[in-house]
Design a protein around this motif. Structure first.
Motif, mmCIF file in Angstrom:
data_model
loop_
_atom_site.group_PDB
_atom_site.id
_atom_site.type_symbol
_atom_site.label_atom_id
_atom_site.label_comp_id
_atom_site.label_asym_id
_atom_site.label_seq_id
_atom_site.Cartn_x
_atom_site.Cartn_y
_atom_site.Cartn_z
ATOM 1 N N PHE A 79 6.887 8.896 9.371
ATOM 2 C CA PHE A 79 7.124 8.670 10.797
ATOM 3 C C PHE A 79 8.605 8.429 11.079
ATOM 4 N N ALA A 80 9.247 7.603 10.234
ATOM 5 C CA ALA A 80 10.672 7.309 10.441
ATOM 6 C C ALA A 80 11.512 8.579 10.326
ATOM 7 N N ASN A 81 11.187 9.415 9.350
ATOM 8 C CA ASN A 81 11.934 10.663 9.191
ATOM 9 C C ASN A 81 11.697 11.615 10.359
ATOM 10 N N SER A 82 10.488 11.580 10.914
ATOM 11 C CA SER A 82 10.177 12.492 12.018
ATOM 12 C C SER A 82 10.971 12.164 13.276
ATOM 13 N N LEU A 83 11.458 10.924 13.380
ATOM 14 C CA LEU A 83 12.238 10.543 14.555
ATOM 15 C C LEU A 83 13.561 11.297 14.638
ATOM 16 N N PHE A 84 14.011 11.824 13.500
ATOM 17 C CA PHE A 84 15.300 12.519 13.456
ATOM 18 C C PHE A 84 15.137 14.038 13.375
ATOM 19 N N ASN A 138 0.833 -1.195 0.000
ATOM 20 C CA ASN A 138 0.000 0.000 0.000
ATOM 21 C C ASN A 138 0.874 1.253 0.000
ATOM 22 N N LEU A 139 0.687 2.107 -0.994
ATOM 23 C CA LEU A 139 1.528 3.297 -1.129
ATOM 24 C C LEU A 139 1.322 4.268 0.027
ATOM 25 N N ASP A 140 0.084 4.376 0.506
ATOM 26 C CA ASP A 140 -0.172 5.289 1.619
ATOM 27 C C ASP A 140 0.497 4.787 2.896
ATOM 28 N N ALA A 141 0.514 3.462 3.074
ATOM 29 C CA ALA A 141 1.197 2.893 4.241
ATOM 30 C C ALA A 141 2.692 3.186 4.172
ATOM 31 N N ARG A 142 3.272 3.055 2.987
ATOM 32 C CA ARG A 142 4.695 3.382 2.823
ATOM 33 C C ARG A 142 4.954 4.851 3.151
ATOM 34 N N ARG A 143 4.063 5.717 2.643
ATOM 35 C CA ARG A 143 4.239 7.150 2.877
ATOM 36 C C ARG A 143 4.189 7.466 4.366
#
Length: 302
Positions: A182-187, A172-177
């Motif tokens: 979220f992963a980028n927000s951790l940094f 699912n493209l939205d799940a990837r997005r």
């Protein structure tokens, strides 16, 4: 990666591994953890000496960039499989002598494959059949039964059996997005949030007119002039999400009666995808959950 490398490509192999920092650290951790486990597990001095001899050969090969020359990388899969079997036995606490014997046999198999099949010049380490049968039989059972060490067995087993696969990437493209965001927000560099009791209270207002928040069962199953219902339409444009939803609530998609029995959950699922206002309300309610989590963290730190 190592299995396909050719002799003389040691530097290239190491550089490829280092491209992924997590992979490089995992390789180092696996090797060092294995050595520590074996040394602590073995009671016999000669058995520990064999482990030390192997360790010296590995480190010399790494230092001299001759790892691919000194070891048969085509056999690394066999080494890994026997080690996984050993760890599988170690991480479950032995209950009788039979289990202990299985651990001894698995350890002997691992050491024999490591020295005779994996190492090109390892035949001299375990000299004869009689010595192989007598080696690695005296184990520290307290280590095997200790909860701390079982955690180490579990972690090493996980590192060896965890595989990176494109099959694990959400289709699912939205799940990837969302996962990527979220992963980028951790940094992100964000200022520390004030404690909840120091925050100014606020309200969220969402204007709407003549719009339902959630679908009703009648609306969801009512067919239009083309004979298509809203639920059928949503199932077709979100097929993977529909499948995952039924799996989460434990419903067989082929059992229509069972699906109809979960209509309350289906109404929410469909409304989140077909009703803008439902998604807006859900987003507003996330504020409350976030504040509850932060309040809990504030209480822990006080």
């Amino acid at each position: 990666m190592a299995m396909t490398s050719k002799e003389g490509d040691d530097h290239e192999l190491i550089e490829k591994i280092k491209l992924d920092k997590d992979r490089y650290n995992a390789v180092i951790e696996c090797y060092e953890s294995l050595k520590i486990i074996l040394v602590c597990l073995l009671l016999d001095y000669n058995d520990k000496r064999i482990v030390d001899d192997i360790d010296k050969i590995v480190r010399n090969s790494m230092q001299n960039n001759t790892l691919l020359e000194d070891f048969k990388m085509a056999e690394i899969g066999k080494v890994s499989n026997t080690l996984v079997k050993l760890l599988q036995l170690l991480k479950s606490e032995p209950t009788d002598d039979t289990t202990e014997r299985k651990i001894v046999n698995a350890l002997q198999d691992f050491m024999e494959i490591a020295t005779r099949d994996f190492m090109k010049d390892g035949h001299g380490i375990l000299k004869d059949e009689n010595e192989r049968k007598q080696s690695f039989t005296n184990l520290n059972m307290d280590v095997i039964k200790d909860a701390f060490w079982r955690e180490q067995f579990v972690r090493l087993h996980l590192l060896l059996t965890m595989k990176d696969s494109a099959m694990d990437v959400p289709t699912n493209l939205d799940a990837r997005r969302r996962i990527t965001f979220f992963a980028n927000s951790l940094f992100m560099k964000m200022p520390r949030a004030p404690q909840v009791h120091d925050m100014i209270s606020f309200s969220v207002l969402t204007p709407y007119y003549n719009e339902e928040v959630l679908y009703s069962s009648h609306e969801l199953n009512r067919k239009n002039e083309d004979g298509i219902s809203i639920l059928f339409y949503l199932q077709k444009i979100y097929p993977d999400e529909w499948k995952n939803f039924l799996e989460r609530i434990g419903v067989d998609p082929d059992n229509e009666e069972e699906v109809k029995g979960c209509m309350d959950d289906i109404l929410i699922w469909a409304s989140y995808r077909g009703q803008t206002l439902a998604r807006t309300v859900r987003g507003m309610m996330y504020y409350r959950r976030a504040l509850e989590v932060q309040c809990y963290e504030d209480m822990k730190s006080e």
